[in-house]
Design an enzyme around this catalytic site. Structure first.
Site, PDB file in Angstrom:
ATOM      1  N   LYS A 172       0.980  -1.267  -0.024  1.00 19.61           N
ATOM      2  CA  LYS A 172      -0.076   0.119   0.049  1.00 19.61           C
ATOM      3  C   LYS A 172       0.870   1.184  -0.050  1.00 19.61           C
ATOM      4  O   LYS A 172       1.405   1.554   1.078  1.00 19.61           O
ATOM      5  CB  LYS A 172      -0.982   0.065   1.242  1.00 19.61           C
ATOM      6  N   GLU A 225       9.324   1.545  10.881  1.00 17.45           N
ATOM      7  CA  GLU A 225      10.583   2.443  10.527  1.00 17.45           C
ATOM      8  C   GLU A 225       9.736   4.146  10.527  1.00 17.45           C
ATOM      9  O   GLU A 225       9.087   4.282   9.655  1.00 17.45           O
ATOM     10  CB  GLU A 225      11.233   2.250   9.183  1.00 17.45           C
ATOM     11  N   CYS A 258      13.842  10.377   6.744  1.00 17.67           N
ATOM     12  CA  CYS A 258      13.657  10.233   8.104  1.00 17.67           C
ATOM     13  C   CYS A 258      15.194  10.194   8.615  1.00 17.67           C
ATOM     14  O   CYS A 258      15.560  10.347   9.767  1.00 17.67           O
ATOM     15  CB  CYS A 258      13.245   8.808   8.298  1.00 17.67           C
ATOM     16  N   GLY A 318       6.716   5.474   7.978  1.00 20.29           N
ATOM     17  CA  GLY A 318       5.973   6.744   8.042  1.00 20.29           C
ATOM     18  C   GLY A 318       6.146   7.298   9.209  1.00 20.29           C
ATOM     19  O   GLY A 318       7.280   7.028   9.772  1.00 20.29           O
ATOM     20  N   GLU A 365      10.445  16.716  14.361  1.00 19.76           N
ATOM     21  CA  GLU A 365      10.878  16.245  12.886  1.00 19.76           C
ATOM     22  C   GLU A 365      10.340  17.377  12.060  1.00 19.76           C
ATOM     23  O   GLU A 365       9.076  17.171  11.744  1.00 19.76           O
ATOM     24  CB  GLU A 365      10.493  15.017  12.570  1.00 19.76           C
ATOM     25  N   GLY A 370       2.608   5.194  13.098  1.00 19.32           N
ATOM     26  CA  GLY A 370       3.129   4.193  13.700  1.00 19.32           C
ATOM     27  C   GLY A 370       2.394   3.471  14.875  1.00 19.32           C
ATOM     28  O   GLY A 370       2.397   2.343  15.340  1.00 19.32           O
ATOM     29  N   GLU A 401      -0.775   7.468  -0.863  1.00 16.52           N
ATOM     30  CA  GLU A 401      -1.677   8.077  -2.057  1.00 16.52           C
ATOM     31  C   GLU A 401      -1.224   9.004  -2.969  1.00 16.52           C
ATOM     32  O   GLU A 401      -1.653   8.998  -4.308  1.00 16.52           O
ATOM     33  CB  GLU A 401      -2.957   8.472  -1.307  1.00 16.52           C
TER      34      GLU A 401
HETATM   35  P1  NDP Z   1       2.164   8.878   7.399  1.00 17.54           P
HETATM   36  O1  NDP Z   1       2.442   8.307   8.258  1.00 17.54           O
HETATM   37  O2  NDP Z   1       0.662   9.681   7.566  1.00 17.54           O
HETATM   38  O3  NDP Z   1       1.981   7.952   5.801  1.00 17.54           O
HETATM   39  C1  NDP Z   1       2.747   6.893   5.642  1.00 17.54           C
HETATM   40  C2  NDP Z   1       2.103   5.680   5.085  1.00 17.54           C
HETATM   41  O4  NDP Z   1       0.991   5.515   6.237  1.00 17.54           O
HETATM   42  C3  NDP Z   1       1.132   6.134   3.996  1.00 17.54           C
HETATM   43  O5  NDP Z   1       1.042   5.227   3.180  1.00 17.54           O
HETATM   44  C4  NDP Z   1      -0.118   6.755   4.380  1.00 17.54           C
HETATM   45  O6  NDP Z   1      -1.195   6.506   3.621  1.00 17.54           O
HETATM   46  C5  NDP Z   1      -0.149   5.544   5.632  1.00 17.54           C
HETATM   47  N1  NDP Z   1      -1.354   5.713   6.702  1.00 17.54           N
HETATM   48  C6  NDP Z   1      -1.800   6.838   7.003  1.00 17.54           C
HETATM   49  N2  NDP Z   1      -2.559   6.693   7.951  1.00 17.54           N
HETATM   50  C7  NDP Z   1      -2.828   5.403   8.230  1.00 17.54           C
HETATM   51  C8  NDP Z   1      -3.768   4.657   8.898  1.00 17.54           C
HETATM   52  N3  NDP Z   1      -4.562   5.268   9.928  1.00 17.54           N
HETATM   53  N4  NDP Z   1      -3.647   3.081   8.805  1.00 17.54           N
HETATM   54  C9  NDP Z   1      -2.867   2.654   7.726  1.00 17.54           C
HETATM   55  N5  NDP Z   1      -1.890   3.596   6.881  1.00 17.54           N
HETATM   56  C10 NDP Z   1      -1.912   4.650   7.090  1.00 17.54           C
HETATM   57  O7  NDP Z   1       3.089  10.035   6.926  1.00 17.54           O
HETATM   58  P2  NDP Z   1       2.749  11.375   5.958  1.00 17.54           P
HETATM   59  O8  NDP Z   1       2.991  10.898   4.749  1.00 17.54           O
HETATM   60  O9  NDP Z   1       1.569  12.029   6.216  1.00 17.54           O
HETATM   61  O10 NDP Z   1       3.800  12.397   6.592  1.00 17.54           O
HETATM   62  C11 NDP Z   1       3.822  13.103   7.995  1.00 17.54           C
HETATM   63  C12 NDP Z   1       4.933  13.053   8.482  1.00 17.54           C
HETATM   64  O11 NDP Z   1       5.445  11.720   8.842  1.00 17.54           O
HETATM   65  C13 NDP Z   1       6.256  13.928   7.743  1.00 17.54           C
HETATM   66  O12 NDP Z   1       6.114  15.176   7.944  1.00 17.54           O
HETATM   67  C14 NDP Z   1       7.266  13.405   8.524  1.00 17.54           C
HETATM   68  O13 NDP Z   1       7.622  13.831   9.664  1.00 17.54           O
HETATM   69  C15 NDP Z   1       6.770  11.804   8.692  1.00 17.54           C
HETATM   70  N6  NDP Z   1       7.141  10.930   7.743  1.00 17.54           N
HETATM   71  C16 NDP Z   1       8.446  10.000   7.929  1.00 17.54           C
HETATM   72  C17 NDP Z   1       8.822   9.129   7.301  1.00 17.54           C
HETATM   73  C18 NDP Z   1       9.948   8.124   7.325  1.00 17.54           C
HETATM   74  O14 NDP Z   1      10.781   7.792   6.333  1.00 17.54           O
HETATM   75  N7  NDP Z   1      10.126   7.848   8.508  1.00 17.54           N
HETATM   76  C19 NDP Z   1       8.233   8.965   5.815  1.00 17.54           C
HETATM   77  C20 NDP Z   1       6.765   9.970   5.445  1.00 17.54           C
HETATM   78  C21 NDP Z   1       6.486  10.988   6.371  1.00 17.54           C
HETATM   79  P3  NDP Z   1      -1.826   7.925   2.495  1.00 17.54           P
HETATM   80  O15 NDP Z   1      -0.823   8.939   2.723  1.00 17.54           O
HETATM   81  O16 NDP Z   1      -2.223   7.254   1.511  1.00 17.54           O
HETATM   82  O17 NDP Z   1      -2.945   8.142   3.283  1.00 17.54           O
END
Ligand code: NDP
Length: 450
Positions: A152, A227, A261, A205, A352, A210, A155
């Site tokens: 997944k 992660e 990250c 994410g 962050e 998480g 989006e």
């Molecule tokens: P998210 O944690 O929201 O998104 C990561 C993934 O999780 C996406 O595929 C998202 O789907 C999915 N997701 C979101 N909500 C849910 C849920 N309730 N259940 C299951 N899956 C879910 O990160 P964001 O993209 O919104 O970024 C926000 C912040 O997160 C950034 O500003 C940064 O601080 C941090 N981040 C850290 C990352 C890392 O590498 N450690 C990577 C990205 C972000 P979808 O987006 O399709 O809704």
């Protein structure tokens, strides 16, 4: 309908159907059906198929790199390097799977053997910052271990993951073994985590999501690896090669426009060289070329979305030591920005930011350097710059983070384990360690008395 945008031009580059929870259920059903057959494929045949995926990634490398650049806004030179790593990742796990060994254990009245068994259907949830790269870190070891997978992607950046799904099929991996379901996290992601037929979630994410993944996974006692975010320290001692440290610091925090990250977004500098280092760092930051991501000489592109740009901007007030320039016109641009001298207790140093903003923080002596480096809820990566080998190793060992570098700012290699301490998550991706996360240990006792 999901409308996908090029963040450098703000133009629509794709319109996709929006999968619902029922579509996810269908993909899980197919993955469950395909699981026994895939598990029964011998390791040699599985490795051959993964090598074929790697070769197809190489053959389609330029198309994948351009797609990633247009969807994420990252410089084309970075996308090309990432696609190379994606192919390497599939080659690595093709070669690794028959070296993930069990034990024979001496016991009374027989012998005990351990085996690594696949988990079944695994759910892989990936973010928007390194879409194809992070997908490969999960898909390759999961498939190599004999699992079937549902990917997944985020989006807003689903395009290279969808293309990867096509290449996996083209390589001859049977239908149902790998599916890509590019729906919203709150619907498709949530359903994947709660689904009773999914054995594990590997998530990359934000720390906030998480936390939700852990909570939702509890209902079905799902295996989880996370992660998450980071706020890593780049520790520069006075005896280091200051030119090298300052020359490499910008790419460590402004690479991928800071949406990384592993970004070394807290640059800790020993007080006696603080001013000199800040001058060198400012010069190196000024030299960054910010602009069209499709130009091969560009160092930094736009942020991924207007929302991300606005979130980054909300962190910048006072203490600006340097702010770069960005192109006019459309695109979600934010300039490379140095804040400093700034305290580690400021909001900018604690949270962050996930954008091109670095905090430059003074410290006095080794003990304070370690204390400040560890004064964060995160623990993903970090660097130590010094010419004193003993101190380099002492400080690297004392920092509570999963991936440390000495006199370098690199964190990620296909061959080595990658993952976090503290609220940066748990479990390890890449290297042989990733295979542990996609298998269960089984012991089988063989009686020698019958
Ligand atoms: P998210 O944690 O929201 O998104 C990561 C993934 O999780 C996406 O595929 C998202 O789907 C999915 N997701 C979101 N909500 C849910 C849920 N309730 N259940 C299951 N899956 C879910 O990160 P964001 O993209 O919104 O970024 C926000 C912040 O997160 C950034 O500003 C940064 O601080 C941090 N981040 C850290 C990352 C890392 O590498 N450690 C990577 C990205 C972000 P979808 O987006 O399709 O809704």
């Amino acid at each position: 309908m999901n409308t996908v945008i090029n963040p450098a031009t703000e133009q629509v580059i794709a319109e996709l159907a929006q999968p619902e929870a029922e579509d996810l259920d269908r993909a899980v059903e197919a993955a469950k059906k395909a699981a026994p057959g895939w598990r029964a494929v011998g390791v040699g045949d599985r490795a051959r198929l993964l090598r074929r995926v790697a070769a197809l990634i190489e053959e389609n490398g330029e198309e994948l790199a351009l797609l990633e650049t247009r969807n994420v806004g990252k410089p084309i030179a970075d996308s090309r390097a990432e696609v190379e790593m994606v192919a390497d990742c599939f080659y690595f796990y093709a070669g690794a799977i028959d070296k993930h060994l069990g034990d024979t254990i001496p016991v009374d009245r027989g012998v005990d053997m351990t085996f690594r068994e696949p988990l079944g259907v695994v759910g892989l949830i990936t973010p928007w910052n390194f879409p194809l790269n992070i997908a490969s870190w999960k898909v390759a070891p999961a498939l190599a271990s004999g699992n079937t997978v549902i990917l997944k992607p985020a989006e807003i950046t689903p395009l290279t993951s969808i293309r990867l799904g096509e290449l996996v099929l083209e390589a001859g991996i049977p239908e149902g073994v790998a599916a890509v379901v590019p729906g919203p996290g709150s619907i498709v992601g949530q359903r994947l985590i709660e689904h009773p037929d999914v054995a594990k979630i590997a998530f990359t994410g934000s720390t906030a999501v998480g936390r939700k993944v852990m909570e939702s996974a509890a209902g079905t006692i799902k295996r989880v690896t996370l992660e998450l975010g980071g706020k890593s320290a780049n520790v520069v001692f006075a005896d280091s090669d200051l030119e090298a440290a300052a020359g490499s610091a910008p790419s460590a925090v402004f690479g991928n426009a800071g949406q990384d990250c592993c970004a070394r977004s807290r640059i800790l500098v020993e007080k006696s060289v603080f001013d000199r280092f800040l001058d060198l760092l400012t010069e190196a930051t000024k030299a960054l070329k910010v602009g069209d991501p499709e130009n091969p000489s560009t160092d930094m592109g736009p942020l991924v979305s207007a929302e991300q740009r606005d979130s980054v901007a909300s962190y910048v007030d006072g203490e600006v030591a340097f702010r770069g320039e960005v192109p006019g016109g459309p695109g979600f641009w934010y300039p490379p920005t140095l804040l400093g001298p700034i305290g580690n207790d400021s909001r900018q140093a604690r949270e962050e930011i996930f954008g091109p903003v670095a905090c430059v923080i003074p410290f006095e002596g080794e003990e304070e350097a370690v204390r400040v480096a560890n004064a964060t809820p995160y623990g993903l990566s970090g660097s130590v710059w010094t010419r004193d080998a003993g101190r380099a190793l002492r400080v690297a060992r004392a920092i509570d983070a999963g991936a440390l570098s000495i006199n370098s700012n690199t964190s990620v290699r296909v061959q080595t384990p990658f993952g976090g301490f503290k609220q940066s998550g748990f479990g390890r991706e890449l290297g042989m360690s990733a295979l542990d996360g996609y298998s269960e240990v089984k012991n089988v006792f063989l009686s020698t008395e019958v």
